[in-house]
Design a protein around this motif. Sequence first.
Motif, mmCIF file in Angstrom:
data_model
loop_
_atom_site.group_PDB
_atom_site.id
_atom_site.type_symbol
_atom_site.label_atom_id
_atom_site.label_comp_id
_atom_site.label_asym_id
_atom_site.label_seq_id
_atom_site.Cartn_x
_atom_site.Cartn_y
_atom_site.Cartn_z
ATOM 1 N N TYR B 84 -11.272 0.654 -0.639
ATOM 2 C CA TYR B 84 -10.371 1.339 -1.566
ATOM 3 C C TYR B 84 -8.916 1.188 -1.118
ATOM 4 C CZ TYR B 84 -13.175 3.897 -4.967
ATOM 5 O OH TYR B 84 -13.948 4.230 -6.025
ATOM 6 N N ALA B 85 -8.700 1.488 0.171
ATOM 7 C CA ALA B 85 -7.325 1.486 0.681
ATOM 8 C C ALA B 85 -6.701 0.105 0.501
ATOM 9 C CB ALA B 85 -7.317 1.888 2.151
ATOM 10 N N TRP B 86 -7.475 -0.926 0.795
ATOM 11 C CA TRP B 86 -6.925 -2.280 0.691
ATOM 12 C C TRP B 86 -6.611 -2.615 -0.756
ATOM 13 C CZ3 TRP B 86 -5.139 -6.949 0.338
ATOM 14 C CH2 TRP B 86 -5.819 -7.967 -0.305
ATOM 15 N N HIS B 87 -7.527 -2.298 -1.650
ATOM 16 C CA HIS B 87 -7.278 -2.651 -3.048
ATOM 17 C C HIS B 87 -6.139 -1.822 -3.643
ATOM 18 C CE1 HIS B 87 -11.289 -4.665 -2.849
ATOM 19 N NE2 HIS B 87 -10.697 -5.494 -3.676
ATOM 20 N N ILE B 88 -6.115 -0.540 -3.306
ATOM 21 C CA ILE B 88 -5.028 0.291 -3.836
ATOM 22 C C ILE B 88 -3.695 -0.194 -3.273
ATOM 23 C CG2 ILE B 88 -4.008 2.601 -3.781
ATOM 24 C CD1 ILE B 88 -6.886 3.711 -3.957
ATOM 25 N N GLY B 89 -3.688 -0.415 -1.955
ATOM 26 C CA GLY B 89 -2.458 -0.898 -1.323
ATOM 27 C C GLY B 89 -1.980 -2.186 -1.965
ATOM 28 N N PHE B 119 8.328 2.869 0.404
ATOM 29 C CA PHE B 119 6.900 3.010 0.091
ATOM 30 C C PHE B 119 6.214 1.647 0.116
ATOM 31 C CE2 PHE B 119 8.850 6.724 -1.708
ATOM 32 C CZ PHE B 119 7.952 7.731 -1.418
ATOM 33 N N ILE B 120 6.928 0.675 -0.443
ATOM 34 C CA ILE B 120 6.341 -0.663 -0.500
ATOM 35 C C ILE B 120 6.097 -1.175 0.914
ATOM 36 C CG2 ILE B 120 6.726 -3.032 -1.271
ATOM 37 C CD1 ILE B 120 6.311 -1.019 -3.548
ATOM 38 N N THR B 121 7.067 -0.947 1.793
ATOM 39 C CA THR B 121 6.903 -1.381 3.174
ATOM 40 C C THR B 121 5.684 -0.704 3.783
ATOM 41 O OG1 THR B 121 9.299 -1.353 3.251
ATOM 42 C CG2 THR B 121 8.159 -1.722 5.329
ATOM 43 N N PHE B 122 5.592 0.590 3.556
ATOM 44 C CA PHE B 122 4.460 1.346 4.088
ATOM 45 C C PHE B 122 3.138 0.749 3.614
ATOM 46 C CE2 PHE B 122 1.307 4.680 3.249
ATOM 47 C CZ PHE B 122 1.081 5.133 4.544
ATOM 48 N N THR B 127 -1.814 -2.186 4.266
ATOM 49 C CA THR B 127 -2.724 -3.160 3.666
ATOM 50 C C THR B 127 -3.001 -4.312 4.613
ATOM 51 O OG1 THR B 127 -1.761 -2.564 1.561
ATOM 52 C CG2 THR B 127 -3.072 -4.536 1.606
ATOM 53 N N MET B 128 -1.943 -4.799 5.256
ATOM 54 C CA MET B 128 -2.141 -5.905 6.201
ATOM 55 C C MET B 128 -2.993 -5.444 7.377
ATOM 56 S SD MET B 128 1.614 -7.655 6.156
ATOM 57 C CE MET B 128 1.251 -8.993 7.283
ATOM 58 N N GLY B 129 -2.744 -4.221 7.804
ATOM 59 C CA GLY B 129 -3.542 -3.665 8.909
ATOM 60 C C GLY B 129 -5.012 -3.623 8.533
ATOM 61 N N ILE B 130 -5.297 -3.148 7.314
ATOM 62 C CA ILE B 130 -6.695 -3.059 6.880
ATOM 63 C C ILE B 130 -7.312 -4.451 6.827
ATOM 64 C CG2 ILE B 130 -8.203 -2.464 4.956
ATOM 65 C CD1 ILE B 130 -6.223 -0.213 4.324
ATOM 66 N N LEU B 131 -6.557 -5.399 6.317
ATOM 67 C CA LEU B 131 -7.086 -6.767 6.236
ATOM 68 C C LEU B 131 -7.450 -7.286 7.628
ATOM 69 C CD1 LEU B 131 -5.053 -8.787 3.590
ATOM 70 C CD2 LEU B 131 -7.467 -8.212 3.587
ATOM 71 N N LEU B 132 -6.599 -6.987 8.594
ATOM 72 C CA LEU B 132 -6.881 -7.451 9.952
ATOM 73 C C LEU B 132 -8.121 -6.763 10.511
ATOM 74 C CD1 LEU B 132 -3.235 -7.626 11.293
ATOM 75 C CD2 LEU B 132 -4.821 -9.535 11.071
#
Lengths: 442, 226, 354
Positions: B84-89, B119-122, B127-132
Motif C-alpha cells: 500500500y505504502a509504495w503504491h500510494i507513495g 511532501f513530495i520529497t517525503f 517510496t524509494m526506501g520501501i522499494l529497497l
Amino acid sequence: MSATTIPDYGTLGERAAAGLKPKGLSDEQKIAKAKEAFLAGMTADMATYLESCIHCGMCAEACHFYISTGDAKYTPIYKTEPLKKVYRRELSSMRLFNRITTRDITVQDLEDWKELAYDSCTQCGRCSLLCPMGIHIQSMIQVVRNGLAAAGLAPAELQAVSDEQKDKGSILGAGSDKLREVVERVRAKGVDVPLDKEKADVLVLSSALDFLNDESVLEATAKVMNKLGVNWTIRSDGFESANFGALSGDRVAQKRISKRIIDAALASGAKKVIVAECGHAYPVLRWEAATNYGKELPFEILSVAEYFGQELKAGRLKLKKAGNGASHVTFHDPCKLGRMGGSFSEARDILNALGVKLTEMESHGRTNLCCGGGGGVSMLKSALPLRQKAFELKRQEVERTGAPTVVTACNTCFQTLEAGKAWLNWDKDIVNLVQLVSDNLA
Amino acid sequence: MNEGLYWEGMSLLDFARGPALRWAVIIFVIGIVWRLTALLLASRKQLEPAKGSATSGGMKTLLTRSAPAHELEKNIVFQHYSGYAWHIGMFVVLLFFAPHMLFFKDILGFGWPTLPNLFITFFTVVTMGILLVLLARRLMNPVLRQLTTWDDYISWLIAFLPFLTGIMAFTHITFGMRYETVLALHFLSVSALLIWFPFGKLMHAIFIWPSRYKVGAAFARRGVRA
Amino acid sequence: MAASKTVGDVLRAHGVSRRGFMKFCAATASMMALPPSMVSTVAAAIENARRPSVIWLPFQECTGCTEAITRSHTPTLEGLIFDSISLDYHHTLMAASGQRAEDAMMQAMEENYGNYLLLVDGSIPTEEFESHSCTNGHTHLSMLKDAATGAAAIVSVGTCAAYGGIPKANPNPTKARSVQDLITDKPIINVPGCPPVPTVLTGVLAHYLVFGTIPELDPYGRPMAFFGQNIHDRCYRRPFYERGQFAETFDDEGAKKGYCLYKLGCKGPITYNACATVRWNEGTSWPVQSGHGCLGCSEPDFWDKGSFYRPLSAAYWGDARTVGIGAAAGAAAGLAAAALARGKQKKAQQEEKA
C-alpha cells in the motif's frame, strides 16, 4: 454419539495403489501428454490468471501447508510452475520471447511437482481468496493435476481408484453389489431404503467410503429421508458421489463418472440430486458436471447439508433440541462445500434449530482453514507427515473456540478430524451433520 | 502539439522529451492492447445454474480484494502495508508533484491542485526506501526467491530509476552531471518504464482488473464472496 | 584611438576616481568568483593592461546585442570597460563609414595581427546561402575566416554567434552556423543570450584584460563564472516553487503576488545565465522579475524547444491519432496471437478427447 464409521483413507489408498497398472509412457510422451492437458485447460480465464502473477508470495500465507511447515516450496502459486512455464512458452502473447528466457519442462519437473500438486494441495481454494491480483490458484493447480494425470504421473493411490471408478464404477471393489448388501443391513435394522425405484423426485447419492466399514451413514441418511416423507431413491447404477477422476486429475474419468450420476438422475426423473457428505463430490457435480456434460441439467444438485437446511427452512424438517452432550459445538466448514461450493448458512441453520451453542473458529465460512485431508490428500501415504503438521493449525483454531464438539458435513473432513484425534490424543468429539440430524429428528 | 521535435543538434533533453517519449508512448499503447487482446482465448460456457451474479461479484472483487478478510490478512501485514505504502507513495509523487501534474495536464487538458515540494520529497524518500526494502526481501525470502524471475529485477529497476533520477533532478544532487542531463535521464527512465510496462510484470497494473474480476465472478457464481 | 595607452591612463583621462575604479574591480572580481584578496590584483592588472585592439564583426544579426550593450552604458561601469579597449571596428558604433571604415578594420587587423580580440555577433549563412549575408561585397563567412586568422581569441556575443540562434532555428533557411561551428583553431568564448547580459560581456572582457587568458568554460563554451548556475537555482521566486505556489495565468492573483512561473513555461531550471544575480539595466530588473518566465535564450537552439509557454515537464508525447493507430496495431497483433493460441488450444482439447 457415533463411533468412527469411516475407514482410514490412507489404508484404502495403499490397498488401491497396489493394483495400479502403469501406463508405460516414454519421457517424451509424458511431456507431450502433460503439455496437451495444460494447453487444453488454458481458457481465457486461466490465461488471465497465468499472466497476472506478480511473484509476491502472499498466497503462501493462505496455505495451511506453508504456514505449518514454513517450507517455501508449498507456496500455492509455486505449485503451478510447470503450467506457467508451458503457458509462457506455448500460449502467451510473448511466447517467441519467452522461449529464450523460460526453460522447457522436463520429466523431472513433472515428477517433482507431483508432491506439490497432490500431497501438498487439498484444493481448498483459500489462496484464491487472498491473492491480491485475484488469481484463482486452486483452479490452476487442478489443471496441473490434469497434466500430471495425463502423463501418468498422478499418485498411484488416486490413479488406481480413478481408473477403477472410470471403468467399473466401483471404488476399492465396492460397487452396486456392496451397496445392495449394505442396504439389506440397513433394512434389517428396520429402516426402509427405497433402492432402485424406477421413478423418484429425489435421488440420494451415497459413497463407498460411507459404507465400506459399516452402514451407519446410509442408515442415518435414510432415516431423515423417510421422515421427510419425500419420494426418494438410491440407484445402484449411479450412487457414488465421489469422483476420483476429479481428484486424480483425469478429466476423461471425471466426465465419465459424473455422467453416470447424470444418467441415473435423468432415468429416475429426479428433480433433486442429493450429494452425500463427500466434500469434493459436491462442487464437482454442482459446479462442473453440466458444463462437462455439455447440457443444462433438469434437476437441482444439493449437498446433504444444503438439502436438510432447505427442508428445515421450509418447515418440513423438524428437529428436537440436541441431546447426547452436543450442547456446545464449533462447525468446521468443509472447503468444498463452503468456499468452493457456496453453502455456509444451511449447516448453521440446522445447528441453530438443534439449539446447540455454536462458537465459530477464527477462520470460518469462506476463509475456513482446511483440515488437510481434502483433494484426495488423505489417501496419500506420502502426504501423512505433512497433513499432520497442517492439522495443528486446525487444532489450534478449534481449541480456541473452547467447544468440546466439532461438527462437520464432509466425510473426508470427518475422517481427518478423527485421525487428528488419534495423532494428538485429542479429546474432542467429531460429529457428522447428517448423523446429528438423524439422531435428533423430532 | 508536436512542433519542433526534430532539428539539427538535438540535445539529450530534447530527445528525451520528444522522440524518446513519443516512441515510448506508442510502444506502451501497442503493447498493452496487444497483450490484452491476446488473452481473448476460448472459454467454457458454464452451464450450471448460478447461486449469485457473476458480474456483480466480479465487480465487487475489483475493490474488495484490496482488503482481504482479517484471518487471511493477519499473516501478510507487512507485505500488504508496504505494498500500500509504495503504491500510494508512487501515485502521490506521480500525480501531485506540480511538474508531473503539468505533464498530465498537457496530455489530458485539465489540471489539479498539487502538493508542496516538502511532501513530495517525503513521499519520494519513503517510496524509494520501501522499494529497497522490498528488493532486499525478494533477495532473502525463500518464498520470493523461488518465484522470482529476471522480470522481477528488471521491473524493480525500471520502477526505481524514475524515482532515483527524479530526486536527483529535484535536489540537484547530480553527481557531476548537469541538471538538464539528469532531467533528460528522468524522462528517459520514464520512457524505459513505458516501453517495459506491457512486456514485464508492471503490466499487473492492467491485468489486475480482469484477473480480479474473473476470480470474483468464479466465486460469486458459486455464491461465495471472494 | 591609440592602442598604446594603458587602461589606467584612459580611465584617469576620463576623470574616473580611484574609488570608483576599485569599486568596479571589486564587482568584476566578485562576478568572476574570485576571492576578495584578488581585487587588488585585478585592479593592478586592469590599470596596467594595455588596451587591446578589438574588432567587432556583426553578421546575420538584429543588432539587439549591440543595443543592449550600448543602452546600458552611460555612465555605468559597463561603459568604462568599453573605454578601456580599443574598439577599432564596429560598423554600427563607429563614426567612419564606407571604405574608410573598412580601411580602419584592415589597418587594425594588420597592426595587431595575432593579438586582437575578435567579437562577433550574428550567425553566418553557409553553403548555397553564403552570399545571403554580405558586407561591402564580402560574404560574412569569408570575413569571419579572414578576421579569425589574426585574432588572439574570439568572443561570440549573443546566441546567434554562439549557437546559431534564431537564424538557425528550424528549418534554418540560410543554413546558418555559429562561430564555433566554423572556426575550430582559435580560443572561443561564448557569451550567449538574446541579448547577453551586458555586465557579463564586460566581465568576460575584464577577465581577458586581467589574466590575458580565456576564463574557465562550460561544455557549451560559456564562462563558468557567469553561466555556471541555472536561473532556477538563483531565482528569487524559488521559495514559491518549493511551496507549490504558482501563477496559473499572467494576470491571476498568483502572478500579482509574484509566484513561481513554472506552470507558465519558465525555462529557468534548464537555463544557465547570470540574469537572476546580475540583472539588467543597472540591476533594475530581469525577465522573471517583470513577470515573464525565462525563455532559455542563452541555451543552444532555444527557439526550437517548443512553446515558451509550455511547462518544462510537459513533453512531446505524440497525439491522439498516433496513439489510436498504435492501439489498432496492438489489437491486430493481439487478435492474431489469440487466434494462433486458440488453434493450439483446440488441437490440445481434441487430442485430449481422443
